[in-house]
Each structure stands twice: as structure tokens, then as C-alpha cells.
Design a protein around this motif. Structure first.
Motif, mmCIF file in Angstrom:
data_model
loop_
_atom_site.group_PDB
_atom_site.id
_atom_site.type_symbol
_atom_site.label_atom_id
_atom_site.label_comp_id
_atom_site.label_asym_id
_atom_site.label_seq_id
_atom_site.Cartn_x
_atom_site.Cartn_y
_atom_site.Cartn_z
ATOM 1 N N LEU A 166 52.889 46.681 34.405
ATOM 2 C CA LEU A 166 51.503 47.080 34.206
ATOM 3 C C LEU A 166 50.683 46.870 35.469
ATOM 4 O O LEU A 166 49.908 47.742 35.876
ATOM 5 C CB LEU A 166 50.888 46.293 33.048
ATOM 6 C CG LEU A 166 49.413 46.586 32.771
ATOM 7 C CD1 LEU A 166 49.227 48.029 32.316
ATOM 8 C CD2 LEU A 166 48.849 45.620 31.735
ATOM 9 N N TRP A 169 50.827 49.487 38.025
ATOM 10 C CA TRP A 169 50.243 50.774 37.682
ATOM 11 C C TRP A 169 48.718 50.728 37.626
ATOM 12 O O TRP A 169 48.032 51.620 38.139
ATOM 13 C CB TRP A 169 50.804 51.246 36.342
ATOM 14 C CG TRP A 169 50.184 52.514 35.845
ATOM 15 C CD1 TRP A 169 50.140 53.723 36.487
ATOM 16 C CD2 TRP A 169 49.494 52.689 34.603
ATOM 17 N NE1 TRP A 169 49.467 54.641 35.718
ATOM 18 C CE2 TRP A 169 49.068 54.039 34.554
ATOM 19 C CE3 TRP A 169 49.217 51.853 33.529
ATOM 20 C CZ2 TRP A 169 48.367 54.546 33.471
ATOM 21 C CZ3 TRP A 169 48.524 52.373 32.439
ATOM 22 C CH2 TRP A 169 48.103 53.705 32.422
ATOM 23 N N THR A 170 48.156 49.703 37.012
ATOM 24 C CA THR A 170 46.710 49.651 36.831
ATOM 25 C C THR A 170 46.251 48.214 36.648
ATOM 26 O O THR A 170 47.030 47.350 36.241
ATOM 27 C CB THR A 170 46.276 50.478 35.602
ATOM 28 O OG1 THR A 170 44.851 50.429 35.470
ATOM 29 C CG2 THR A 170 46.902 49.933 34.332
ATOM 30 N N THR A 171 44.994 47.978 36.941
ATOM 31 C CA THR A 171 44.384 46.667 36.681
ATOM 32 C C THR A 171 43.621 46.686 35.355
ATOM 33 O O THR A 171 42.991 45.698 34.991
ATOM 34 C CB THR A 171 43.417 46.293 37.814
ATOM 35 O OG1 THR A 171 42.409 47.308 37.938
ATOM 36 C CG2 THR A 171 44.168 46.149 39.134
ATOM 37 N N ARG A 172 43.680 47.788 34.642
ATOM 38 C CA ARG A 172 42.953 47.945 33.377
ATOM 39 C C ARG A 172 43.948 48.089 32.232
ATOM 40 O O ARG A 172 44.442 49.188 31.965
ATOM 41 C CB ARG A 172 42.035 49.172 33.450
ATOM 42 C CG ARG A 172 40.941 49.073 34.509
ATOM 43 C CD ARG A 172 40.150 50.368 34.609
ATOM 44 N NE ARG A 172 39.585 50.756 33.319
ATOM 45 C CZ ARG A 172 39.950 51.850 32.650
ATOM 46 N NH1 ARG A 172 40.891 52.639 33.130
ATOM 47 N NH2 ARG A 172 39.381 52.138 31.494
ATOM 48 N N ALA A 175 43.744 50.946 29.704
ATOM 49 C CA ALA A 175 44.213 52.281 30.069
ATOM 50 C C ALA A 175 45.616 52.537 29.523
ATOM 51 O O ALA A 175 45.965 53.674 29.185
ATOM 52 C CB ALA A 175 44.194 52.444 31.584
ATOM 53 N N LEU A 176 46.414 51.479 29.440
ATOM 54 C CA LEU A 176 47.766 51.623 28.908
ATOM 55 C C LEU A 176 47.721 51.988 27.428
ATOM 56 O O LEU A 176 48.484 52.844 26.968
ATOM 57 C CB LEU A 176 48.554 50.330 29.112
ATOM 58 C CG LEU A 176 49.994 50.330 28.614
ATOM 59 C CD1 LEU A 176 50.815 51.400 29.317
ATOM 60 C CD2 LEU A 176 50.626 48.954 28.820
#
Length: 286
Positions: A166, A169-172, A175-176
Motif C-alpha cells: 500500500l 502505491w499511495t499514502t491514502r 483510496a484503496l
């Protein structure tokens, strides 16, 4: 397992029965293990639980192998069972050393509902057998009994996302969830609500029933066909049962069904019941 539940609920849906020639999970697993031992006699293979193997090539840490997807393909085309097994063994041989280095296919990531103790149990089993402690899996709480994991649902494997996956891919994290739910809606083409005698069974092909708890668009009176608030049971990954809180007798009947199904399921989650309150599933007190 769903057959006796359908009978208990007085449903009559013969179409749910698997084709006579289709292998059970136990039969499929046995054939898979036999073939794997023939092709890789030096590998250590431990059958841990229904549909779950621990595989360790010589000199390498063990890894968990889940046969869910492979068995589902065999059910769809029983005559192709041996070919399904061969393809999955070939994929296992080809990815065992590099699996964690392969990028996640975000178009295949879907939410998977598990019980709270599942991830800890997986990690504990690996280390107890001498393997390297796995990277922590990313998870979100659904309620006090259940968590939401995310997995890449590829044809030959089910790869659960780690916290490192995770972070890459993103720090949020939110969003996943958005991405995974969109993927789930796209891959589910056979969601059906079957009703009878104050109970409803929501089916989704046998793999994602518990994940349907996350689809807010499903939970309307028009679709469920029972008055709110709803009480649900998810005693197993492939079983989602619903009744209305306004019918106490049916709630108690549902509780009994959930407890029996939880004891007998190969993919047990929880015998607890949950009620939907303001869009969230909270434990139903006795």
C-alpha cells in the motif's frame, strides 16, 4: 454447505447444486498435492486447513498457497480440472521466488472480509514452522469481529496486499477501498437475493459473499426485500444471510443457522450476528 441451509430456509433452488462431476474442495486439494509432489518431489508440502497449503522449496522459506481460485475454475469446468491444476502448479513454480517483487495489478484488487484473528494466525503459523516472519498485511477494521483485507485476485493465485504494498502505491488508505470496491462491482455479475420465510440469502458465486457487506448500493429495501434494520450472518466467506430486526423469532433462527454453519464451514468467519446502523455493521447483542 449451502444446500442444507437452503432446505432449512424452505428455499428450492436446484440451480445452486454443483455439477455431479465437479470435485469437492477436499478432492481437488488431494489431486493438487499429488501432482505437486510428482513434479516437485523435494518440496515440503503441508496441508494446513481446507484449501490452504504450506509449500517450501528446498532452502526457501515456506509460503501459503490458497486453492480457492483454482477450485472455483474446476467447478466451472470439471472436465478441465487436471489442466487447472497443471496451470496453477506452473504458476507456483514460476513465481515462488519473485512473487513479492512483482507489481500489484491494481485492476484485480478486491476487498476480502476475514475474521480478526486471521492475519495473526497466518503469521504465527509461518514463524512456528521456521519460516521468515511475513510482512504485515494491510487491514481495516469492519467491526469488533471482522476485518477487511485486500487481495490481487489473479487467475492462479490470491495475493494479499501488505502494508508495504500500500505504501508503495499511495499514502491514502481510503483510496484503496474506493478502488477495490469499484473492482468488486465490476467482477460481480451474478449477485442474487433469494428469499423465503422471512430470511434472505445473498449469493455472489461463492467467493465474495462476505465482501458484499461493503457494497452500500446493495443495501436497500428494494433489493433486499425485507424491512430495515437488517440483521446479517456471515458465518463463512461464501455465506451471507439476512433477516429483519423487526422479527425476533427469525433473528433467533438466523443465530442458530449461523452457529451451525460456522462449525461446519471450510471458510469459517464468525457465528456472530450484525445489525446495520447508519451504514455500519455492528454486533447484535443477545
Amino acid at each position: 454447505m449451502r444446500a442444507w441451509i437452503l432446505a432449512l430456509c424452505c428455499f428450492a433452488f436446484p440451480a445452486l447444486a454443483a455439477p455431479p462431476a465437479a470435485p469437492t474442495l477436499a478432492q481437488f486439494e488431494q489431486r493438487f498435492v499429488e501432482q505437486l509432489k510428482k513434479t516437485q518431489p523435494n518440496w515440503k508440502v503441508v496441508q494446513k486447513s481446507p484449501g490452504e497449503l504450506e509449500v517450501a522449496p528446498p532452502g526457501q522459506s515456506p509460503q501459503l498457497v490458497y486453492l480457492d481460485n483454482a477450485h472455483r475454475q474446476a467447478l466451472q469446468n470439471p472436465a478441465d480440472t487436471e489442466a487447472v491444476i497443471a496451470r496453477h502448479i506452473a504458476a507456483l513454480q514460476g513465481t515462488r521466488a519473485t512473487d513479492t517483487a512483482q507489481p500489484i495489478d491494481l485492476a484485480r484488487v478486491v476487498p476480502i472480509v476475514k475474521d480478526r484473528a486471521w492475519a495473526e494466525g497466518v503469521a504465527r503459523t509461518v514463524t512456528q514452522r521456521g519460516g521468515k516472519a511475513p510482512k504485515p498485511l494491510f487491514q481495516e477494521p469492519l467491526n469488533d469481529a471482522l476485518t477487511v483485507h485486500y487481495a490481487e485476485d489473479a487467475p492462479e493465485r490470491l495475493r494479499y496486499l501488505t502494508e508495504a504494498d500500500l505504501a508503495a502505491w499511495t499514502t491514502r488508505p481510503e483510496a484503496l477501498r474506493v478502488l477495490a470496491l469499484a473492482n468488486l462491482r465490476r467482477v460481480l455479475s451474478d449477485v442474487e437475493v433469494r428469499r423465503g420465510n422471512g430470511l434472505a440469502m445473498v449469493t455472489a458465486g461463492g467467493n465474495f459473499e462476505a465482501s458484499l457487506l461493503l457494497l452500500d448500493t446493495l443495501w436497500t429495501e428494494a433489493q433486499i426485500g425485507l424491512p430495515e434494520p437488517w440483521v446479517v450472518a456471515v458465518p463463512a466467506r461464501d455465506l451471507l444471510l439476512v433477516t429483519s430486526l423487526s422479527t425476533p423469532a427469525m433473528v433467533e433462527r438466523l443465530r442458530g443457522i449461523a452457529q451451525k454453519a460456522h462449525r461446519e464451514s471450510a471458510y469459517a468467519l464468525t457465528p456472530e450476528l450484525f445489525v446495520r446502523r447508519e451504514g455500519k455493521w455492528v454486533a447484535l447483542g443477545r
